[in-house]
Scaffold this motif. Structure first.
Motif, mmCIF file in Angstrom:
data_model
loop_
_atom_site.group_PDB
_atom_site.id
_atom_site.type_symbol
_atom_site.label_atom_id
_atom_site.label_comp_id
_atom_site.label_asym_id
_atom_site.label_seq_id
_atom_site.Cartn_x
_atom_site.Cartn_y
_atom_site.Cartn_z
ATOM 1 N N GLY A 9 3.066 48.679 -15.384
ATOM 2 C CA GLY A 9 3.353 47.254 -15.221
ATOM 3 C C GLY A 9 4.240 46.892 -14.064
ATOM 4 N N VAL A 10 4.603 47.842 -13.197
ATOM 5 C CA VAL A 10 5.430 47.531 -12.033
ATOM 6 C C VAL A 10 4.539 46.888 -10.970
ATOM 7 C CG1 VAL A 10 6.908 48.449 -10.213
ATOM 8 C CG2 VAL A 10 7.001 49.426 -12.521
ATOM 9 N N ARG A 11 4.947 45.743 -10.480
ATOM 10 C CA ARG A 11 4.179 45.033 -9.454
ATOM 11 C C ARG A 11 5.127 44.137 -8.666
ATOM 12 N NH1 ARG A 11 2.171 39.759 -11.121
ATOM 13 N NH2 ARG A 11 0.156 40.186 -10.175
ATOM 14 N N THR A 12 4.681 43.656 -7.533
ATOM 15 C CA THR A 12 5.478 42.720 -6.745
ATOM 16 C C THR A 12 4.976 41.297 -6.990
ATOM 17 O OG1 THR A 12 4.056 42.697 -4.800
ATOM 18 C CG2 THR A 12 5.648 44.492 -4.961
ATOM 19 N N GLY A 13 5.850 40.337 -6.773
ATOM 20 C CA GLY A 13 5.418 38.948 -6.848
ATOM 21 C C GLY A 13 4.392 38.627 -5.783
ATOM 22 N N ALA A 14 4.486 39.317 -4.625
ATOM 23 C CA ALA A 14 3.560 39.058 -3.528
ATOM 24 C C ALA A 14 2.132 39.456 -3.876
ATOM 25 C CB ALA A 14 4.015 39.795 -2.275
ATOM 26 N N SER A 15 1.937 40.448 -4.749
ATOM 27 C CA SER A 15 0.573 40.843 -5.096
ATOM 28 C C SER A 15 -0.140 39.708 -5.824
ATOM 29 C CB SER A 15 0.565 42.116 -5.947
ATOM 30 O OG SER A 15 1.168 41.905 -7.209
ATOM 31 N N GLY A 16 0.589 38.997 -6.691
ATOM 32 C CA GLY A 16 -0.003 37.839 -7.367
ATOM 33 C C GLY A 16 -0.287 36.704 -6.410
ATOM 34 N N ARG A 17 0.635 36.447 -5.483
ATOM 35 C CA ARG A 17 0.408 35.395 -4.486
ATOM 36 C C ARG A 17 -0.779 35.742 -3.597
ATOM 37 N NH1 ARG A 17 6.044 35.903 -4.130
ATOM 38 N NH2 ARG A 17 5.929 36.922 -2.074
ATOM 39 N N ASN A 18 -0.886 37.017 -3.257
ATOM 40 C CA ASN A 18 -2.033 37.444 -2.464
ATOM 41 C C ASN A 18 -3.338 37.155 -3.194
ATOM 42 O OD1 ASN A 18 -0.575 38.367 -0.249
ATOM 43 N ND2 ASN A 18 -0.527 40.488 -0.946
ATOM 44 N N TRP A 19 -3.422 37.567 -4.447
ATOM 45 C CA TRP A 19 -4.657 37.380 -5.209
ATOM 46 C C TRP A 19 -5.021 35.903 -5.302
ATOM 47 C CZ3 TRP A 19 -9.013 39.290 -6.440
ATOM 48 C CH2 TRP A 19 -9.783 38.713 -7.451
ATOM 49 N N ASP A 20 -4.045 35.063 -5.564
ATOM 50 C CA ASP A 20 -4.308 33.630 -5.680
ATOM 51 C C ASP A 20 -4.791 33.025 -4.363
ATOM 52 O OD1 ASP A 20 -3.514 33.694 -8.327
ATOM 53 O OD2 ASP A 20 -1.467 33.030 -7.916
ATOM 54 N N SER A 21 -4.522 33.712 -3.240
ATOM 55 C CA SER A 21 -4.899 33.192 -1.931
ATOM 56 C C SER A 21 -6.304 33.588 -1.503
ATOM 57 C CB SER A 21 -3.910 33.688 -0.860
ATOM 58 O OG SER A 21 -2.613 33.190 -1.090
ATOM 59 N N TYR A 22 -6.876 34.589 -2.151
ATOM 60 C CA TYR A 22 -8.157 35.109 -1.684
ATOM 61 C C TYR A 22 -9.326 34.184 -2.010
ATOM 62 C CZ TYR A 22 -5.614 39.570 -1.321
ATOM 63 O OH TYR A 22 -4.710 40.562 -1.033
ATOM 64 N N GLY A 23 -9.189 33.402 -3.094
ATOM 65 C CA GLY A 23 -10.276 32.496 -3.482
ATOM 66 C C GLY A 23 -11.538 33.250 -3.848
ATOM 67 N N ASP A 24 -12.689 32.680 -3.487
ATOM 68 C CA ASP A 24 -13.973 33.277 -3.837
ATOM 69 C C ASP A 24 -14.387 34.376 -2.871
ATOM 70 O OD1 ASP A 24 -14.167 31.486 -5.940
ATOM 71 O OD2 ASP A 24 -15.254 29.990 -4.735
ATOM 72 N N GLY A 25 -13.539 34.672 -1.891
ATOM 73 C CA GLY A 25 -13.918 35.657 -0.885
ATOM 74 C C GLY A 25 -13.897 37.086 -1.376
ATOM 75 N N VAL A 26 -13.142 37.351 -2.452
ATOM 76 C CA VAL A 26 -13.054 38.699 -3.006
ATOM 77 C C VAL A 26 -13.769 38.736 -4.347
ATOM 78 C CG1 VAL A 26 -11.510 40.484 -3.872
ATOM 79 C CG2 VAL A 26 -10.909 39.217 -1.800
ATOM 80 N N ILE A 27 -14.680 39.680 -4.505
ATOM 81 C CA ILE A 27 -15.518 39.776 -5.704
ATOM 82 C C ILE A 27 -15.196 41.078 -6.424
ATOM 83 C CG2 ILE A 27 -17.882 39.788 -6.570
ATOM 84 C CD1 ILE A 27 -18.596 38.526 -3.740
ATOM 85 N N LEU A 28 -14.708 40.978 -7.654
ATOM 86 C CA LEU A 28 -14.381 42.140 -8.475
ATOM 87 C C LEU A 28 -15.393 42.287 -9.604
ATOM 88 C CD1 LEU A 28 -10.501 41.712 -8.889
ATOM 89 C CD2 LEU A 28 -11.738 42.957 -7.104
ATOM 90 N N PRO A 29 -15.618 43.507 -10.079
ATOM 91 C CA PRO A 29 -16.500 43.696 -11.230
ATOM 92 C C PRO A 29 -15.913 43.033 -12.478
ATOM 93 C CG PRO A 29 -16.033 45.784 -10.114
ATOM 94 C CD PRO A 29 -15.087 44.775 -9.566
#
Length: 366
Positions: free
Chosen positions: A286-306
């Motif tokens: 469960g260790v993560r940075t706040g920036a990883s969440g901000r990054n994910w929220d910024s990608y929009g529909d451009g990143v496709i995960l299974p």
């Protein structure tokens, strides 16, 4: 994912013991650290979307059009000047290590363009009423040590009295105008290679939480202070079509910039992505940075995960990398030779992690 073994160094711990004047931990003076300080991709795009275009300059070979790693200006038929600046707040407490990490990270932008650095200028902001001069000097010494390793001087710079400690470089380099590496040249059929394992942001977060052991700290320092100078050699290699360094926006964010620049779809194979071993374990805890969440929220529909994608894996793919590796798009028939070249230069964790296909700009994790 491929798990990279821990790397050994005790430099940070050793330097922490030689400081004669007591001072607060560097990370306690900053609200963020390393490339996790960067503005989120969506915020940056919003700001720049309203900025006026720089105008037409025939000798400006690379500007901000595709969010590339540095600007490039043609000097003559044989030389182009590569210019970049990069600075941030501390992600470790040891002053010498902070300086080394920041300088290595700044020079990476020059290498990512296929250029050879020629000199640097220091960018310094320090709370002088809080940090002794000896501590500030050690930060600059760390940066100078890395520049000496790269074969260049720190020829000057600028300093201010600031609330939080900030250090970095303006880095300048040279490349032939016909051999510039950009983030926009990827071609369908190319293989993607990543030169360093992911997980720097997770290790930095664990350090601040007191959960990083000596082996983890050694791995953090070893990867963030390894110069990406292999990039300068790649500019002469046939079949290398695009390069970018993976930093604050995470692997997915910088891959998305490459996809947009080329107008192609990038496929990333999750199991092939190299990880720093302790970072993989800490992410599962469960260790993560706040920036990883901000990054994910910024990608929009451009990143496709299974469907049902593992949250820890997502955090690692969006993890902000400080002084991360190079993401390289290379022709299939040249990929094996390029990978051998990279590993021979000391990047033993380098892996093929995917490929480029035709399609609208996107990053698809498979």
């Amino acid at each position: 994912m491929v798990i990279a073994p821990g790397l050994a160094s005790r430099r940070g711990i050793r330097h922490a013991l030689v400081m004669s004047e007591p001072h607060p931990p560097l990370t306690s003076l900053a609200h963020g650290g390393g490339c996790g300080c960067k503005l989120a991709p969506a915020v940056l795009r919003s700001i720049l979307s309203e900025a006026p275009a720089p105008g037409a300059f025939a000798d400006l070979l690379v500007g901000r059009e595709t969010s590339d790693d540095a600007a490039v200006w043609r000097l003559n038929d044989q030389q182009a000047l590569v210019a970049t600046t990069d600075f941030f707040m501390p992600m470790v407490d040891d002053p010498f290590d902070f300086g080394r990490i920041a300088a290595t990270n700044a020079l990476s932008d020059v290498y990512a363009m296929g250029a050879t650095p020629i000199f640097a200028l220091a960018v310094v902001g320090m709370p002088v009423s809080v940090l002794p001069a000896e501590v500030i000097r050690r930060i600059l010494d760390g940066g100078s040590a890395v520049c000496a390793e790269a074969g260049i001087p720190v020829a000057g710079g600028h300093s201010i009295d600031s609330v939080e400690p900030i250090y970095g470089l303006i880095a300048l380099g040279l490349v032939h105008p016909d051999r510039i590496l950009t983030n926009r040249g990827a071609r369908a059929g190319d293989v993607l290679i990543l030169t360093k394992p992911l997980g720097v942001g997770v290790l930095s977060a664990a350090f601040k939480q007191g959960r990083l052991d000596e082996d983890g700290y050694a791995a953090l320092i070893a990867t963030t202070t390894r110069l990406n100078r292999i990039g300068a050699r790649l500019s002469d290699v046939q079949g290398v079509h695009a390069v970018t360094d993976v930093t604050g926006f995470g692997l997915l964010g910088h891959a998305m910039e490459m996809a947009r620049g080329a107008g192609r779809e990038l496929h990333i194979e999750l199991e092939a992505v190299p990880l720093i071993a302790q970072a993989a374990r800490l992410a599962r805890e469960g260790v993560r940075t706040g920036a990883s969440g901000r990054n994910w929220d910024s990608y929009g529909d451009g990143v496709i995960l299974p469907d049902g994608f593992d949250p820890a894996s997502r955090d690692l793919l969006t993890d902000p990398q400080t002084s991360g590796g190079l993401l390289i798009s290379v022709a299939e028939d040249a990929a094996a030779a390029v990978l051998d070249l990279i590993r021979a230069d000391g990047f033993v964790e380098a892996r093929r992690i995917g490929r480029v296909t035709d399609g609208p700009p996107a990053v698809r994790v498979v």
